[in-house]
Scaffold this motif. Structure first.
Motif, PDB file in Angstrom:
ATOM      1  N   UNK A 155       0.829  -1.210   0.000  1.00 40.57           N
ATOM      2  CA  UNK A 155       0.000   0.000   0.000  1.00 40.57           C
ATOM      3  C   UNK A 155       0.868   1.266   0.000  1.00 40.57           C
ATOM      4  N   UNK A 156       1.930   1.257   0.782  1.00 41.91           N
ATOM      5  CA  UNK A 156       2.881   2.366   0.753  1.00 41.91           C
ATOM      6  C   UNK A 156       4.168   1.904   1.425  1.00 41.91           C
ATOM      7  N   UNK A 157       5.241   2.657   1.171  1.00 41.32           N
ATOM      8  CA  UNK A 157       6.500   2.323   1.826  1.00 41.32           C
ATOM      9  C   UNK A 157       7.261   3.599   2.129  1.00 41.32           C
ATOM     10  N   UNK A 158       8.105   3.521   3.150  1.00 47.05           N
ATOM     11  CA  UNK A 158       8.981   4.635   3.522  1.00 47.05           C
ATOM     12  C   UNK A 158      10.350   4.064   3.844  1.00 47.05           C
ATOM     13  N   UNK A 159      11.394   4.836   3.582  1.00 49.34           N
ATOM     14  CA  UNK A 159      12.754   4.349   3.807  1.00 49.34           C
ATOM     15  C   UNK A 159      13.667   5.500   4.196  1.00 49.34           C
ATOM     16  N   UNK A 160      14.663   5.195   5.015  1.00 47.13           N
ATOM     17  CA  UNK A 160      15.683   6.172   5.389  1.00 47.13           C
ATOM     18  C   UNK A 160      17.033   5.466   5.442  1.00 47.13           C
ATOM     19  N   UNK A 161      18.052   6.124   4.908  1.00 49.62           N
ATOM     20  CA  UNK A 161      19.405   5.572   4.930  1.00 49.62           C
ATOM     21  C   UNK A 161      20.408   6.705   5.108  1.00 49.62           C
ATOM     22  N   UNK A 162      21.613   6.333   5.549  1.00 51.42           N
ATOM     23  CA  UNK A 162      22.673   7.331   5.760  1.00 51.42           C
ATOM     24  C   UNK A 162      24.003   6.700   5.370  1.00 51.42           C
ATOM     25  N   UNK A 163      24.785   7.414   4.581  1.00 51.19           N
ATOM     26  CA  UNK A 163      26.056   6.888   4.083  1.00 51.19           C
ATOM     27  C   UNK A 163      27.230   7.389   4.922  1.00 51.19           C
ATOM     28  N   UNK A 164      28.112   6.457   5.283  1.00 54.11           N
ATOM     29  CA  UNK A 164      29.372   6.782   5.935  1.00 54.11           C
ATOM     30  C   UNK A 164      30.491   6.410   4.964  1.00 54.11           C
ATOM     31  N   UNK A 165      31.471   7.281   4.813  1.00 49.37           N
ATOM     32  CA  UNK A 165      32.578   7.010   3.891  1.00 49.37           C
ATOM     33  C   UNK A 165      33.897   7.074   4.653  1.00 49.37           C
TER      34      UNK A 165
END
Length: 252
Positions: free
Chosen positions: A176-186
């Protein structure tokens, strides 16, 4: 519940698969081809093919096309969508607020050639499913992205979401719906440039409990090699790896 896992590429490699706002996020042309065959020794085992292409211009806009075909048992679903996305720059560091919409058609049918029956109208449910016409459908999505942070959400299958399907009461196992969060470390001084991107995804499923996907992607040698893993609260996991050939192709 075994059918509730999307293609693993949607988490990191090809996020346009799940969100039209990701079409043309970066300038240039990109094409992705995916194939999945599950439980190959079982007759009627699920088989999925996907082809997407998106292009980002220097004028804050992106376009894309997505062709998705899925077969499982007797059921076959084909979905063809065209997308437009607008990417609004927020600062000089590459942060963007993006909105995207897809429009196209969905065709669902039963493969009579795989059906063992004398009369295809023997089962009332078969007849009702065969009466479903090819219909217009759409998706909507947004994304807030920077060089490190990515937050996004999408509503797939807008016709179903707004209850415009005459067979709505019969549908289950549909996102029905989706949500996402991510964070990049280098980490530039580790393993010739190591990247770590943890990610959390939430998916609301019609007729089934909501699913959270928790995991991450690790890149090595300045993004030439990657290893990803996602645990799903439906008690399964997706694990994969990939390698990039120069700057032209990536195989996962």
């Amino acid at each position: 519940s075994a059918q509730l896992h999307p293609l693993g590429a949607m988490y990191f490699q090809n996020q346009y698969l799940s969100n039209p706002a990701m079409a043309g996020l970066e300038q240039g042309l990109r094409a992705d081809l995916a194939y999945r065959k599950q439980w190959s020794s079982i007759p009627g085992a699920p088989e999925t093919q996907s082809l997407t292409a998106d292009y980002g211009s220097a004028k804050k806009s992106g376009v894309g096309i997505s062709i998705y075909n899925d077969e499982a048992g007797l059921q076959k679903k084909t979905r063809v969508m065209g997308s437009y996305a607008y990417h609004l720059p927020l600062n000089s560091n590459g942060s963007k607020l993006s909105f995207g919409v897809s429009l196209g058609f969905m065709d669902e049918r039963l493969m009579n050639e795989k059906m063992n029956t004398v009369n295809e109208n023997y089962d009332v449910a078969v007849s009702k499913f065969a009466d479903r016409d090819t219909y217009v459908d759409g998706d909507f999505g947004f994304a807030l992205s920077s060089k490190k942070l990515n937050f996004q959400g999408a509503i797939p299958n807008l016709k179903s979401f707004f209850g415009k399907d005459s067979h709505e009461d019969e549908l289950v196992d549909q996102a029905r719906y989706f949500a996402a969060v991510s964070y990049k470390f280098y980490l530039a001084n580790t393993l010739e440039g190591m990247g770590i991107e943890p990610k959390v995804v939430y998916r609301d499923i019609r007729g089934y409990k909501s699913i959270a996907d928790i995991g991450g992607n690790v890149t090595l040698a300045n993004n030439q090699v990657n290893v990803m893993a996602m645990y799903h609260t439906s008690e399964s996991a997706t694990i994969g790896m990939g390698v990039k050939y120069k700057s032209l192709m990536q195989i996962n």
